[in-house]
Motif scaffolding. Structure first.
Motif, PDB file in Angstrom:
ATOM      1  N   GLU A 170       0.804  -1.223   0.000  1.00 54.05           N
ATOM      2  CA  GLU A 170       0.000   0.000   0.000  1.00 54.05           C
ATOM      3  C   GLU A 170       0.841   1.280   0.000  1.00 54.05           C
ATOM      4  OE1 GLU A 170      -2.985  -0.371  -0.568  1.00 54.05           O
ATOM      5  OE2 GLU A 170      -3.412  -2.420   0.050  1.00 54.05           O
ATOM      6  N   GLY A 225       3.250   0.012  -3.498  1.00 55.49           N
ATOM      7  CA  GLY A 225       2.039   0.794  -3.717  1.00 55.49           C
ATOM      8  C   GLY A 225       1.137   0.216  -4.794  1.00 55.49           C
ATOM      9  N   HIS A 239      -3.763   4.297   2.503  1.00 59.73           N
ATOM     10  CA  HIS A 239      -4.483   3.034   2.647  1.00 59.73           C
ATOM     11  C   HIS A 239      -4.714   2.334   1.317  1.00 59.73           C
ATOM     12  CE1 HIS A 239      -5.469   3.383   6.944  1.00 59.73           C
ATOM     13  NE2 HIS A 239      -5.394   4.670   6.696  1.00 59.73           N
ATOM     14  N   GLY A 240      -4.611   3.071   0.236  1.00 57.23           N
ATOM     15  CA  GLY A 240      -4.810   2.467  -1.073  1.00 57.23           C
ATOM     16  C   GLY A 240      -6.240   2.610  -1.559  1.00 57.23           C
TER      17      GLY A 240
END
Lengths: 417, 500
Positions: B158, B213, B431-432
């Protein structure tokens, strides 16, 4: 507008000029010999410029056209010289939005006028910011601030099919979507054009101080580097140069703070040491950059290894240079494991011999060596890249997905793809 | 037809199970019972739940590649999972898919104090890395609030941040190399070639930077080399209380304008202050409209000099109380309150939705005013506790499921995320996107942007089996029925999301 025939649009070493901008479609007459050069000034024109046929070479100020393997048969050179503006500087947000063709030194001076800077010091300060991202270059201060990959927070790219895509944005903390700018880091113009970037900037430090230790051999350089990295005095850069055997340690900060850290370094380090005055420090770092860049006719190698100064590698470099009858000037960032070697003297065969031999030594300890520059003739005798990393198949697929016709800088990563 | 599909999926899962058991042996833990699998049907964002078909817990990292290969061989989707604290549905299982739970791969394999590098397994908790490095005066800088339990593998997936990322950067800046099982079952070290001797400058495309990510869609990390930082010589922390939110926001801008980059600037509004204080007794002022936690660190002289400046700036911006931590214990108490914020919300509401948008710092006051308006319009309370220094908001939408407020809360959370985009920010800071905000992606990115990202994803995962359905909007996720007539998602009906 597209400056197809502007005097600013000459390709690197090309015969001159622009050969027109019309696309060479099927059935069209054979294109004239030599590259044509296009200097777009808008994103739309940039898209039109790359949506041509044949091989395309992206050019900034031309400081890295020799990095990696030579590009094959570039029919079109697209210069970013016409896209060189600051689009939006937001000091309070610590961000700046620029076009990819802006020179780093120009950007730094614009930022400095408002008390900020991009904490990034590659040797080629006249290079464009897009070119610096594409080359993945980094200077000594990477130790403290990271490289451009850590400072880019948004990018707009133009891909070979003319698609304009952006990732990231104007905020420093952002995990929405994939980070396409990272993909371009080190891509050497093989995936797309970095048309615009948003960068994170920092407050200008009040001062910078440099402490220099002389007569530092490899073992001592290693020992002193580890002493510095284990301490809390936070050097901004640690550089070691061979054969001069000097270790230079830099501190950026407030006037009192940097002075206190430099003083702490002087008491921690041993040997023949001195703190340079501002003029001396400026000269030293300028000459350091000049050595890294080198001159036409030199061969320049860049090795990446685990952090440290490997005595075996330094010894091998010296022995291979002696054997080949060349001079090898080394700068090393020991805390990040980056070595840059400038090779001068003798002939292409001797340069190639040194590259081959030393690359074998570096690869034996898990590192990589690429050629940034070479004496004419070296290419015929040694590859620009050594062994391919284990992830090369993914890189090939990335290249295939973004540039299926292999038009952008074809051959740059030869023989990998 | 449906029955056939179900039978096919069951058979494929059975084939995966046979293969992995044969290859990995009895040390591979297999959870196949419905009750056992239930524990893996959601991350902490419980509004999204999908029961996985099979949960596998490798006992050794060498078991990960055989699992992935078996999934690919039999066409079964899979997702790797750490502690499940992502809060975006990023680790949500695929229906009838496999969950690869990495909790047992939790070792700190090496700490090299000279090179300032640690080699760790993906299931190691964030805080355990700093604990191991602490022996040498080192630490791992990115510090999500959930750092006691969240795993480094999840942080990598993330690109998770935390309070100290303003000064020290994000996970991506601190990961030197990632040993991965690629989505085709092959293995590679991204960012280096030898995970045990990671270098800074692997040649070619920055695949390590892409992987960090990518929300677990580009492979499964099996070992990670992280950069460690030296513990700063000095740390100074204060809590400044303000009579209103704008004063606190202006103070943040003033600190930055003074050329100071604090290690952290955190902000809490009154609702958050009260919840945290009641839960942890950190010494916060329950009456304050807003409070800032400001921490400076670094070399002693510079830290002292700048701390003085920060204190003055707080006073100049209507600060009503300045509390300076006198020692490490007081500093720890201040942070304990902040880091307990999400858990403390249970005191205010039986349920809450956490949002994770980002705005340019200079638009913080505007964003908070906008959130207050949206909150009033929806009739639901929103508490704010966030990373003010980098504009990463964490509005907590409080609601009561028993009162049927769930859909309103979801719509309000989506509105807030999109407000951030409208203010020039982002849908997510740490947090994504997961499944939770995938349908909002077209608000931030054009079709061309998303297509470019999809090309990249396809280069890693041509078969599309690695954590499918995350990050990008899909017809299934964003409204279209999987078969039959199109049925709009409730959020789409209200105009909150759009299909792409």
């Amino acid at each position: 507008m597209v400056g197809a025939s502007s005097s600013a649009s000459h390709a690197d070493g090309g015969p001159s000029a622009a050969q027109g901008t019309s696309a060479d479609g099927a059935g069209a007459p054979e294109p004239p010999a030599g590259p044509r050069s296009i200097t777009p000034t808008t994103l739309k024109d940039l898209r039109d410029a790359v949506s041509t046929v044949g091989a395309v070479l992206i050019r900034g100020t031309g400081t890295a056209t020799t990095w990696g393997a030579p590009v094959r048969d570039a029919r079109t050179t697209v210069s970013l010289a016409g896209m060189d503006r600051v689009l939006d500087h937001r000091p309070a947000d610590m961000t700046v939005h620029v076009q990819g063709g802006i020179r780093l030194d120009v950007l730094q001076s614009e930022l400095a006028a408002r008390g900020q800077w991009l904490p990034y010091d590659p040797a080629r300060s006249e290079a464009t910011i897009g070119g610096l991202l594409a080359t993945g270059d980094a200077g000594p201060r990477r130790l403290a601030y990271g490289s451009l990959r850590e400072l880019v927070i948004g990018a707009t790219m133009v891909f070979p099919d003319g698609a304009i895509a952006k990732s990231g944005g104007h905020v420093i903390k952002n995990v929405a979507g994939y980070d396409l700018a990272k993909l371009c880091h080190g891509s050497l113009g093989t995936l797309g054009v970095v048309a615009e970037l948003v960068l994170r900037v920092h407050p200008l430090p009040q001062t910078s101080r440099t402490v220099m230790v002389r007569d530092v051999n490899t073992a001592l350089a290693q020992k002193l580097t580890w002493a510095l990295t284990r301490s809390a005095i936070e050097p901004t850069a640690v550089e070691w140069c061979e054969p001069e055997q000097v270790l230079a340690v830099r501190f950026d900060g407030t006037a009192d703070g940097a002075a206190a850290r430099a003083a702490a370094a002087r008491s921690m380090l041993t040997g023949s040491l001195a703190e340079l005055d501002a003029g001396e420090a400026h000269s030293f770092w300028e000459s350091h950059a000049a050595r890294v860049v080198a001159e036409p006719g030199d061969t320049v190698l860049r090795a990446a290894t685990r952090p440290g100064i490997d005595p075996g590698l330094v010894g091998a470099l010296s022995a291979f240079a002696d054997r080949a009858g060349v001079k090898a000037l080394l700068t090393c960032s020991p805390a990040t494991g980056a070595y840059t070697v400038r090779v001068t003297g003798a002939d292409a065969k001797a340069h190639a011999e040194l590259v081959k031999n030393w690359r074998t030594s570096v690869e034996a300890v898990g590192g990589f060596v690429m050629l940034r520059r070479r004496r004419p003739g070296v290419d015929a005798m040694v590859e620009s890249w050594g062994r391919a990393p284990g992830s090369v198949e993914v890189m090939r697929r990335v290249k295939g997905n973004f540039d299926p016709e292999n038009r952008f800088a074809p051959g740059r990563f030869a023989p990998w793809f | 037809m449906e029955r056939t599909a179900r039978t096919d999926r069951r058979q494929a899962l059975g084939a995966v199970l046979r293969d992995v058991v044969a290859e990995c042996g009895p040390s591979l833990r297999v959870l196949s019972g419905q009750a056992e699998r239930r524990a893996y049907e959601t991350d902490a964002l419980t509004v999204h739940r999908v029961l996985p078909g099979l949960v596998l817990l490798p006992a050794d990292r060498s078991q990960v590649a055989p699992i992935v290969r078996a999934c690919v061989r039999h066409g079964v989707p899979y997702v790797a999972r750490g502690a499940g604290t992502g809060l975006s549905g990023g680790a949500l299982p695929a229906e009838s898919g496999v969950v690869i739970a990495l909790a047992k791969l939790n070792r700190i394999l090496d700490v090299d104090p000279d090179r300032r590098v640690a080699i760790v397994e993906p299931g190691a908790t964030n805080l355990s890395i700093s604990a191991a490095a602490g022996e040498y005066g080192l630490y791992y800088a990115p510090d999500p609030s959930s750092q006691v339990v969240c795993t480094i593998g999840g942080n990598v997936a993330e690109n998770s941040g935390g309070a100290h990322c303003l000064k020290y950067g994000f996970t991506s800046h601190h990961v030197l190399a990632v040993e991965t099982v690629l989505p085709d079952g092959g293995t590679a070290v991204l960012g280096s070639d030898d995970i045990e001797a990671p270098c800074y400058d692997a040649p070619g495309y920055d695949l390590r930077g892409v992987f960090v990510g990518a929300e677990g869609t580009c492979g499964v990390a099996t070992r990670i080399a992280v950069r460690l930082l030296r513990r700063p010589e000095a740390v100074r922390t204060l809590v400044a209380d303000f009579p209103d939110v704008p004063s606190a926001c202006e103070t943040v801008s003033a600190v930055i304008a003074a050329g100071i980059v604090p290690a952290a600037i955190e902000m809490m509004d009154n609702l958050a202050i009260r919840a945290c204080e009641d839960a942890v007794h950190a010494g916060y002022d329950r009456q304050a409209a807003a409070s800032l936690i400001i921490e400076l660190d670094g070399p002693a002289e510079e830290c002292a000099e700048q701390f003085e400046q920060v204190s003055t700036l707080c006073s100049e911006h209507a600060c009503t109380r300045l509390r300076i931590a006198r020692d490490a214990a007081e500093r720890a108490a201040i942070w304990a309150g902040r880091k307990a914020a999400f858990a403390a919300m249970g005191r205010l509401s039986p349920e809450f939705l956490l949002q994770d948008g980002v705005v340019p710092r200079t638009r913080l006051a505007e964003a908070l005013a906008g959130i207050a308006d949206l909150s009033a319009a929806a009739g639901l309370r929103v508490a704010n506790v966030f990373h003010a220094g980098d504009g990463n908001l964490h509005p907590l939408v409080l609601y009561r499921e028993a009162d049927g407020q769930g859909p309103t809360a979801e719509a309000l959370a989506a509105d807030i995320a999109e407000l951030c985009v409208a203010l020039g920010g982002s849908l997510s800071g740490e947090h994504g996107i997961g499944v939770d905000k995938a349908c909002s992606m077209p608000k931030m990115f054009s079709p061309a942007d998303l297509t470019a990202m999809d090309r990249l994803r396809a280069a890693f995962d041509p078969s599309g089996l690695c954590n499918p359905g995350k990050v990008f909007p899909t017809p299934a996720l964003c409204g279209e029925a999987r078969a039959g007539a199109y049925q709009p998602h409730p959020l789409e009906e209200t105009g909150k999301i759009q299909r792409w």
